[in-house]
Write an enzyme that holds these catalytic residues in place. Structure first.
Site, short mmCIF file in Angstrom:
data_model
loop_
_atom_site.label_atom_id
_atom_site.label_comp_id
_atom_site.label_asym_id
_atom_site.label_seq_id
_atom_site.Cartn_x
_atom_site.Cartn_y
_atom_site.Cartn_z
N ASP A 21 0.88 -1.16 0.00
CA ASP A 21 0.00 0.00 0.00
C ASP A 21 0.92 1.22 0.00
O ASP A 21 2.12 1.11 0.29
CB ASP A 21 -0.89 -0.04 1.24
N ASP A 23 -0.15 5.06 0.88
CA ASP A 23 -0.39 6.12 1.85
C ASP A 23 -0.36 5.59 3.28
O ASP A 23 -1.05 4.61 3.61
CB ASP A 23 -1.73 6.79 1.56
N ASP A 196 -1.31 -0.28 6.13
CA ASP A 196 -1.57 0.38 7.42
C ASP A 196 -3.02 0.29 7.85
O ASP A 196 -3.34 0.65 8.98
CB ASP A 196 -1.21 1.86 7.32
#
Length: 239
Positions: A21, A23, A196
């Site tokens: 991922d 961001d 995250d």
């Protein structure tokens, strides 16, 4: 990743994929939200109204309730109005002023470790490709699965999403399509995924080796419950 685990993967003979991922995983910020803040700073949007709506959408994303089609129309409005040349020039400024200073050694080392091990690197992000393609390039990652945008007869983006958006369960669908283009299924490869957010639960559950990376509170709790590795890349960085 531990050495014995790496050695065990080598013995399988399967290609190894390192999926990231973007961001809050490889960057200590949200590139889509930051792009919106940046375009307001350079005078492309009404500051008060844009900030209100941008923060509202970001809160919906964190809560897992975002309508990505509505968000992408909103997020690309200023870009569509300005046109390709102005938008690309602004993005170069955005890279210099916002993104490159946020490309921190811990994240770069993680990427380079997988690259040095011969793993195939893929970014899988729910942010649109206009924002993220230059970021992937700066990270040296050719393979980008992002939200693709429809282009009109003039060749410029329309604000609509092309195909399946790479968000939530869509990340699994897009990865499966990527694997199929390479003649693979999930069983043919060994996959590690760093994320995250609990928004990425579907892909975290699908890969061989999920890693909760700078996880939000909900993902951290789930990772602890399931015994998934937790990696805090930015523990000493004030985002």
């Amino acid at each position: 990743m531990t050495t014995p685990e790496r050695q065990q993967q080598d013995k399988t003979g399967k290609p190894r994929l390192a999926l990231f991922d973007l961001d809050h995983t490889l960057l200590p910020l949200d590139s889509d939200h930051s792009w919106g803040v940046f375009t307001t700073r350079i005078g492309w949007t009404d500051p008060a109204e844009f900030e209100r709506r941008n923060d509202e959408f970001f809160a919906q994303y964190r809560a897992g309730t975002l309508d990505i089609h509505d968000y992408v129309r909103f997020a690309t409005d200023a870009v569509r109005q300005r046109g390709a040349a102005a938008a690309e020039a602004a993005h170069r400024q955005f890279m210099d002023e916002v993104i490159r200073p946020a490309m921190l050694p811990a994240a770069l080392d993680l990427v380079e470790g997988h690259r040095a091990a011969g793993d195939r690197l893929v970014i899988v992000t729910a942010t649109n490709a206009f924002v993220t393609r230059p970021i992937a390039d700066a990270l040296g990652i050719d393979e980008l699965i992002a939200v693709d945008l429809v282009r009109g007869d003039d060749g410029w983006i329309t604000g609509a999403i092309a195909g399946i958006p790479s968000a939530r369960e869509g990340k699994v669908d897009r990865m499966e399509a990527w694997l199929a283009r390479h003649g693979w299924t999930w069983d043919d490869v060994h996959t590690t995924f760093y994320s995250d957010s609990l928004n990425d639960l579907a892909l975290l559950e699908r890969v061989d080796h999920p890693v909760a990376t700078n996880p939000d509170a909900r993902l951290r709790a789930l990772a602890q419950e399931r015994g998934w590795p937790i990696l805090d890349l930015f523990a000493h960085h004030a985002a």
